[in-house]
Design a protein around this motif. Sequence first.
Motif, PDB file in Angstrom:
ATOM      1  N   ARG A  71      10.974  16.237  -7.430  1.00  0.00           N
ATOM      2  CA  ARG A  71       9.523  16.125  -7.260  1.00  0.00           C
ATOM      3  C   ARG A  71       9.142  16.421  -5.806  1.00  0.00           C
ATOM      4  N   SER A  72       8.090  17.207  -5.630  1.00  0.00           N
ATOM      5  CA  SER A  72       7.690  17.597  -4.281  1.00  0.00           C
ATOM      6  C   SER A  72       6.226  18.016  -4.273  1.00  0.00           C
ATOM      7  N   SER A  73       5.516  17.612  -3.209  1.00  0.00           N
ATOM      8  CA  SER A  73       4.129  18.027  -2.983  1.00  0.00           C
ATOM      9  C   SER A  73       3.736  17.579  -1.585  1.00  0.00           C
ATOM     10  N   ALA A  83       3.070  10.513   1.602  1.00  0.00           N
ATOM     11  CA  ALA A  83       3.354   9.167   1.098  1.00  0.00           C
ATOM     12  C   ALA A  83       4.760   8.717   1.488  1.00  0.00           C
ATOM     13  N   ALA A  84       5.699   9.651   1.499  1.00  0.00           N
ATOM     14  CA  ALA A  84       7.070   9.318   1.897  1.00  0.00           C
ATOM     15  C   ALA A  84       7.112   8.875   3.352  1.00  0.00           C
ATOM     16  N   HIS A  85       6.379   9.576   4.206  1.00  0.00           N
ATOM     17  CA  HIS A  85       6.304   9.173   5.612  1.00  0.00           C
ATOM     18  C   HIS A  85       5.757   7.758   5.743  1.00  0.00           C
ATOM     19  N   ALA A  86       4.704   7.473   4.988  1.00  0.00           N
ATOM     20  CA  ALA A  86       4.076   6.148   5.057  1.00  0.00           C
ATOM     21  C   ALA A  86       5.036   5.064   4.574  1.00  0.00           C
ATOM     22  N   LEU A  87       5.805   5.360   3.516  1.00  0.00           N
ATOM     23  CA  LEU A  87       6.753   4.373   2.987  1.00  0.00           C
ATOM     24  C   LEU A  87       7.884   4.123   3.985  1.00  0.00           C
ATOM     25  N   LEU A  88       8.401   5.184   4.574  1.00  0.00           N
ATOM     26  CA  LEU A  88       9.449   5.028   5.583  1.00  0.00           C
ATOM     27  C   LEU A  88       8.953   4.189   6.757  1.00  0.00           C
ATOM     28  N   GLU A  89       7.721   4.447   7.165  1.00  0.00           N
ATOM     29  CA  GLU A  89       7.161   3.678   8.278  1.00  0.00           C
ATOM     30  C   GLU A  89       6.972   2.216   7.895  1.00  0.00           C
ATOM     31  N   GLN A  90       6.448   1.976   6.699  1.00  0.00           N
ATOM     32  CA  GLN A  90       6.226   0.596   6.252  1.00  0.00           C
ATOM     33  C   GLN A  90       7.534  -0.184   6.196  1.00  0.00           C
ATOM     34  N   GLN A  91       8.618   0.485   5.768  1.00  0.00           N
ATOM     35  CA  GLN A  91       9.900  -0.199   5.592  1.00  0.00           C
ATOM     36  C   GLN A  91      10.735  -0.246   6.872  1.00  0.00           C
ATOM     37  N   GLY A  92      10.207   0.284   7.960  1.00  0.00           N
ATOM     38  CA  GLY A  92      10.882   0.180   9.252  1.00  0.00           C
ATOM     39  C   GLY A  92      12.077   1.090   9.415  1.00  0.00           C
ATOM     40  N   PHE A  93      12.026   2.273   8.799  1.00  0.00           N
ATOM     41  CA  PHE A  93      13.181   3.160   8.794  1.00  0.00           C
ATOM     42  C   PHE A  93      13.647   3.539  10.195  1.00  0.00           C
ATOM     43  N   GLU A  94      12.720   3.922  11.057  1.00  0.00           N
ATOM     44  CA  GLU A  94      13.115   4.385  12.397  1.00  0.00           C
ATOM     45  C   GLU A  94      13.915   3.312  13.139  1.00  0.00           C
ATOM     46  N   LEU A 104       4.332  10.540  -9.383  1.00  0.00           N
ATOM     47  CA  LEU A 104       3.882  10.792 -10.748  1.00  0.00           C
ATOM     48  C   LEU A 104       2.958  12.003 -10.841  1.00  0.00           C
ATOM     49  N   SER A 105       2.221  12.277  -9.790  1.00  0.00           N
ATOM     50  CA  SER A 105       1.291  13.409  -9.819  1.00  0.00           C
ATOM     51  C   SER A 105       1.925  14.712  -9.346  1.00  0.00           C
ATOM     52  N   SER A 106       3.135  14.647  -8.799  1.00  0.00           N
ATOM     53  CA  SER A 106       3.816  15.870  -8.356  1.00  0.00           C
ATOM     54  C   SER A 106       4.429  16.576  -9.554  1.00  0.00           C
ATOM     55  N   PRO A 107       4.466  17.909  -9.528  1.00  0.00           N
ATOM     56  CA  PRO A 107       4.969  18.653 -10.690  1.00  0.00           C
ATOM     57  C   PRO A 107       6.454  18.430 -10.922  1.00  0.00           C
ATOM     58  N   PRO A 116       0.814  -1.226   0.000  1.00  0.00           N
ATOM     59  CA  PRO A 116       0.000   0.000   0.000  1.00  0.00           C
ATOM     60  C   PRO A 116       0.842   1.269   0.000  1.00  0.00           C
ATOM     61  N   ALA A 117       1.901   1.302   0.815  1.00  0.00           N
ATOM     62  CA  ALA A 117       2.704   2.523   0.914  1.00  0.00           C
ATOM     63  C   ALA A 117       3.447   2.800  -0.387  1.00  0.00           C
ATOM     64  N   TRP A 118       3.923   1.728  -1.051  1.00  0.00           N
ATOM     65  CA  TRP A 118       4.629   1.948  -2.317  1.00  0.00           C
ATOM     66  C   TRP A 118       3.684   2.464  -3.388  1.00  0.00           C
ATOM     67  N   LYS A 119       2.505   1.911  -3.465  1.00  0.00           N
ATOM     68  CA  LYS A 119       1.537   2.383  -4.454  1.00  0.00           C
ATOM     69  C   LYS A 119       1.211   3.855  -4.226  1.00  0.00           C
ATOM     70  N   GLN A 120       1.028   4.219  -2.964  1.00  0.00           N
ATOM     71  CA  GLN A 120       0.737   5.611  -2.637  1.00  0.00           C
ATOM     72  C   GLN A 120       1.920   6.512  -3.005  1.00  0.00           C
ATOM     73  N   PHE A 121       3.120   6.053  -2.703  1.00  0.00           N
ATOM     74  CA  PHE A 121       4.326   6.825  -3.007  1.00  0.00           C
ATOM     75  C   PHE A 121       4.484   6.999  -4.513  1.00  0.00           C
ATOM     76  N   SER A 122       4.333   5.927  -5.267  1.00  0.00           N
ATOM     77  CA  SER A 122       4.488   5.996  -6.721  1.00  0.00           C
ATOM     78  C   SER A 122       3.486   6.962  -7.340  1.00  0.00           C
ATOM     79  N   GLN A 123       2.237   6.852  -6.912  1.00  0.00           N
ATOM     80  CA  GLN A 123       1.204   7.746  -7.453  1.00  0.00           C
ATOM     81  C   GLN A 123       1.499   9.200  -7.124  1.00  0.00           C
ATOM     82  N   ALA A 124       1.992   9.428  -5.898  1.00  0.00           N
ATOM     83  CA  ALA A 124       2.301  10.801  -5.496  1.00  0.00           C
ATOM     84  C   ALA A 124       3.475  11.369  -6.285  1.00  0.00           C
TER      85      ALA A 124
END
Length: 521
Positions: free
Chosen positions: A43-45, A51-62, A18-21, A8-16
Motif C-alpha cells: 500500500r502506498s500513497s 500519515a506514516a511520518h506522523a505515526l513515527l513522530e508520535q511513537q518517538g521513533f527518532e 485503507l484508502s490507498s490502492p 490521532p496519528a494511528w487513526k490517520q495512518f489506518s485511514q490512509a
Amino acid sequence: MPSLSNSPAWKQFSQAVLSSPSKPDALRIITAAQLEVDLTTQRSSKELARAAHALLEQQGFEQYRHDLFEGAKINWTENRAAWHTALRAATPPVAVAEAVLTERARLAKFVEEVNACNQYRNVVHLGIGGSDWGPRLAFDSLAGAGTRRTLRFASNVDAHAITAALEGLDAHDTLVIISSKSFTTTESLANAACAIDWLRANGVAYPLDHFAAVTANPQAARNFGINEERIFQFWDWVGGRYSLWSSIGLPIALGLGIEALNEMRAGAAEMDEHFLNAPIEQNAPVQMALSAVANRSVLGYGSFALCPYDARLGSLVPWLQQLEMESLGKATLRDGSTLDVPSSPVVWGMPGTDGQHTFFQWLHQDGKGAPVDFILCAVPDHRHTRHHRLLIANCLAQRAALLEGKSFEQSLKEVTKTEKDPEKAAVLARHHVHPGGRPSTLIVLPRLEARQLGALLALYEHKVFTEGVLWGINPFDQWGVEFGKRLAGDIERRLDALGSDPAVSPYDPSTAYWVRKLASR
C-alpha cells in the motif's frame, strides 16, 4: 495517554492505509547496502506517507533509533541496552570499544592458530535459538563458496540431534563449541555432556581440551572446566537473537574463514548506516516495517510468508521466525497497559520453487491469504543459466499473479475455449478466479556473498526494531520463553522424583496424567 488505536496519528495512518490502492501504479524501489528492496506492491500513497511520518513522530521513533545506536537501556524490562550494532561497527562506540575489539582480536588469533596447526577438521557447535540459528544460517548460505572444516550443529535436546552431529567424526580431530549466553541453557549443556562421553569413549584422555565456549557468563564456563584461553565473551547488552555479530560467530570463522565473518559484519554495518541516515521515504527497514504494521494491524493479515528463491537460504525462514516472533510476540506496552491492535504476525515459508508446490495455492486463492517477502539473487554461483532463468521467472510470475489476480470475466473467457456449456463454464470459471491485490516485497541481492548476507540480516533486525517502536512494545525481551523454561525444569524434577514425591497437583489434569505415566518408563 490514549490507547494506540485511539491516538490521532494511528487513526490517520489506518485511514490512509485503507484508502490507498491495493494495486499501486508507481514503482517504489529502495537501494540499501547493495540490496534492492521493491515495495511497489505494498500500500502506498502521498496521504499514507504523511500519515506514516506522523505515526513515527508520535511513537518517538527518532529518539528510540538514537538510543539504539548510543547504547541506552532500550530493553526496559531488563534494564539493558541492545547494542548489537556496536559489535559490527568498524570503530565501535568508545564505551565498549576496548571490550569489543579485544574479543574480536582474541577470536581471530584463535582461528589463526588452529589454522596454522591444521587442527580440528571437524567442529560441532552446541547452541540453541539465537546462539544457533545465526551461525547455522551463515554456514548453510555460504558453504557453497568452500569450507575449511566439516561443521555440524546440534541444538535440540532430543539426543538424536547430538548423536547425528557426532556420528562418523574423528574425536581426536574435533572441536566442540558450547554457545550459551547464560551458560545454563539446558539443551546445550545436556548435549555437551554427551559430547564429553563420546570424546572419552573414543580415546580422548582429556575431553575438555577439545572444547571452546562463547558466553556472557565466562565464570560458568570456567567452572565447567573449559580452558580460559578458549572462552570467548559477549555481554548482557547483546540479545541472544542479535548475537551473531559477537564471538557467537566463531563457528563461521572456523568453517568459512575469518574473512567471511568480517564481511558479514561489514555488510551489517553498511545497513546500520543506511538505517541511521537515510530519509524516511528511502529508508528500507523503516518502509518495510510500516508496510508490515499496515498489513497486520490495519488490513488484518495474521501471517506473512518468507520465500527466498535461493535454496541456500532455507535456514533464513527459522532465523526470521525467531527474530520476528520472539521479538514481537507480546502485547504489553511500556506503562503495563495492553496493546489494542493486532501485532506480531506468524512467520512461515520455505524456498521457492518448492513453496509453489506446497502452499502457494493457499496464497493465491484463500479468502485472505498472506503478504509475502520474496528474496532473489541477481547472479547465481553456478553455471546453469537456464535453471537461474527459470528461478527468476517463477519468482516474478508468482509475485505478479498475487498482485494482478484473475477476474471472473477473464476466467470465463479462458474456460469457454474448451467448455461450451454456458452453465458449466460459469461454474468452472469461478474456480479459476484469483482475488489479486495481495501485498509482497521483493528483495534482490546482487549475489549471495557474506557482505550481502550480513546486510540482509541487519535489514530485518532494523525492520523488527521499527515495528516494536510503532506498536510500543519491547522487542528485546522474551518472558514467554523464560516461563516455559521454568515449567520444564519443574516437570523434569517431578519426573525424577515421582517415586518419592508423586505430587503433581500444581498442573492441569492432562499434564499431571502424562507426568505420572511417562515417569514410569
